[in-house]
Design an enzyme around this catalytic site. Structure first.
Site, PDB file in Angstrom:
ATOM      1  N   CYS A  48       6.090   8.332   0.689  1.00  0.00           N
ATOM      2  CA  CYS A  48       5.690   9.743   0.610  1.00  0.00           C
ATOM      3  C   CYS A  48       7.347  10.111   0.271  1.00  0.00           C
ATOM      4  CB  CYS A  48       5.425  10.231   1.590  1.00  0.00           C
ATOM      5  SG  CYS A  48       4.899  12.071   1.861  1.00  0.00           S
TER       6      CYS A  48
ATOM      7  N   HIS B  18      10.555   6.732   8.239  1.00  0.00           N
ATOM      8  CA  HIS B  18      10.812   6.917   6.967  1.00  0.00           C
ATOM      9  C   HIS B  18      12.509   7.035   6.957  1.00  0.00           C
ATOM     10  CE1 HIS B  18       6.987   7.566   4.752  1.00  0.00           C
ATOM     11  NE2 HIS B  18       6.905   6.561   5.600  1.00  0.00           N
TER      12      HIS B  18
ATOM     13  N   ARG C  34       0.856  -1.149  -0.020  1.00  0.00           N
ATOM     14  CA  ARG C  34       0.018   0.061   0.008  1.00  0.00           C
ATOM     15  C   ARG C  34       1.080   1.320  -0.006  1.00  0.00           C
ATOM     16  NH1 ARG C  34      -0.739   4.822   1.792  1.00  0.00           N
ATOM     17  NH2 ARG C  34      -0.030   4.015   3.756  1.00  0.00           N
ATOM     18  N   ASP C  35       1.850   1.562   1.082  1.00  0.00           N
ATOM     19  CA  ASP C  35       2.540   2.572   1.427  1.00  0.00           C
ATOM     20  C   ASP C  35       3.450   2.770   0.049  1.00  0.00           C
ATOM     21  OD1 ASP C  35       3.880   4.790   2.160  1.00  0.00           O
ATOM     22  OD2 ASP C  35       3.821   4.050   4.318  1.00  0.00           O
TER      23      ASP C  35
ATOM     24  N   ASN D 195       9.877   4.881   3.304  1.00  0.00           N
ATOM     25  CA  ASN D 195       9.989   3.924   4.160  1.00  0.00           C
ATOM     26  C   ASN D 195      11.275   3.395   4.630  1.00  0.00           C
ATOM     27  OD1 ASN D 195       7.077   3.657   4.881  1.00  0.00           O
ATOM     28  ND2 ASN D 195       6.860   3.216   2.761  1.00  0.00           N
TER      29      ASN D 195
ATOM     30  N   HIS E 214       6.665   3.936  12.783  1.00  0.00           N
ATOM     31  CA  HIS E 214       6.508   3.786  11.223  1.00  0.00           C
ATOM     32  C   HIS E 214       7.615   4.927  10.865  1.00  0.00           C
ATOM     33  CE1 HIS E 214       4.180   3.602   7.290  1.00  0.00           C
ATOM     34  NE2 HIS E 214       4.979   4.488   7.115  1.00  0.00           N
TER      35      HIS E 214
HETATM   36 ZN    ZN Z   1       5.249   5.383   5.203  1.00  0.00          ZN
END
Ligand code: ZN
Length: 315
Positions: free
Chosen positions: A250, A219, A23-24, A259, A217
């Protein structure tokens, strides 16, 4: 005891890692990945032993075309029975669409940005408007006996507003918990955290959110993702999210990484003697498959170096 065991007081440490690449990761890819390729990659992740994978999102297809095949992907994948499938839902309409295929997943994530400007630019609503909806949506998720996870973006800093106060972030987390969220993930959306702050943050979060699973979470935008994960671990955090192949997440500013890579995180934990329940070799297999599908080099370290192989006498 082998050299790389970290079993202080004989206690074995265990963490949970949710794979968020499908997803991300896929969401932030410039290319649209074909549905059968997505299914193949998620099945490969399933074989690595994840007990939780974020598989799809119910955002409007015109907003994020990369994920418009979410239902097809959910229907097509074949992951082990005990792997929980998570979907991300942006609003009530998205929740309606998700609940129409309620049998295809076990976990639902709702999200908000701690920073007003980021929330406005991301989903075109104020934080207050978003949180008002969370109450109603949370009730529906709980009533469906789905696991209700919350994600708070820009928890460690906002690219528009700069510092975001810990108290504001944890206040939002408490609001989520009050309406039934049993897990709250704190996202470092553009890689602004540092290990000292991450340690302080997770110590405080674990104190203020008793009974809630607190998830980190991070990055790797500025190369500090693993250091932050280590700091969170030492502060008592046992739940993490990461993306195979260091996919997506992102990439702001454009060209930066997102990530932290699952295979790098797993490698670090295993070398420290922290159990993840994952087969690192198989995570790397999945990441290399993603590299082949995308037709370009991915940026994780373990994809290049492979796992640490100790000589037999040092195992
Ligand atoms: Zn992320």
């Amino acid at each position: 005891m082998s050299l790389n065991d970290n079993t202080t007081d004989g206690e074995v440490r265990r963490v949970r890692i949710r794979e968020v690449g499908p997803r991300d990761g896929f969401q932030n890819e410039p290319e649209t990945i074909a549905t059968p390729d997505k299914i193949r990659l998620i099945n490969a992740l399933g074989r690595a032993g994840f007990d939780r994978i974020e598989v799809a999102s119910f955002v409007r297809p015109d907003v994020i075309p990369q994920l418009s095949d979410g239902v097809e992907v959910l229907r097509g994948i074949d992951v082990p029975e005990d792997t929980a499938r998570m979907v991300l839902v942006p609003n009530s309409r998205g929740l309606d669409n998700a609940l129409a295929v309620r049998e295809l997943f076990e976990e639902v994530a709702l999200f908000v940005s701690a920073s007003q400007t980021h929330n406005q630019r991301n989903i075109n609503r104020s934080v207050e408007e978003t949180m008002a909806d969370v109450k109603e949506m949370g009730g529906r998720i709980v009533a469906e006996e789905l696991t209700f996870c919350a994600v708070i973006a820009t928890s460690f800093g906002c690219p528009y507003e700069g510092k975001v106060s810990m108290d504001r972030v944890l206040g939002l987390a408490e609001d989520f918990a009050a309406v039934g969220a049993t897990e709250i993930g704190f996202g470092d959306t553009t890689g602004m955290a540092n290990p000292a702050y991450a340690a302080r943050f997770f110590r405080t979060a674990l104190e203020r959110l008793p009974g809630v699973e607190v998830t980190a979470h991070f990055h790797n935008t500025r190369g500090q993702g693993l250091a932050n994960a280590y700091a969170a671990l030492e502060a008592g955090c046992t739940s993490f999210e990461s993306s195979f192949g260091e996919l997506g997440g992102c990439p702001v500013p454009a060209g930066s990484t997102g990530n932290i890579a699952t295979e790098d995180l797993v490698s670090m934990f295993h070398e420290m003697g922290v159990r993840t329940g994952l087969d690192l070799d198989q995570v790397i297999v999945a990441a290399r498959q993603a590299q082949a599908v995308l037709g370009r080099k991915l940026t994780s370290h373990s994809i290049v170096a492979g796992p640490v192989l100790w000589p037999p006498d040092r195992r």
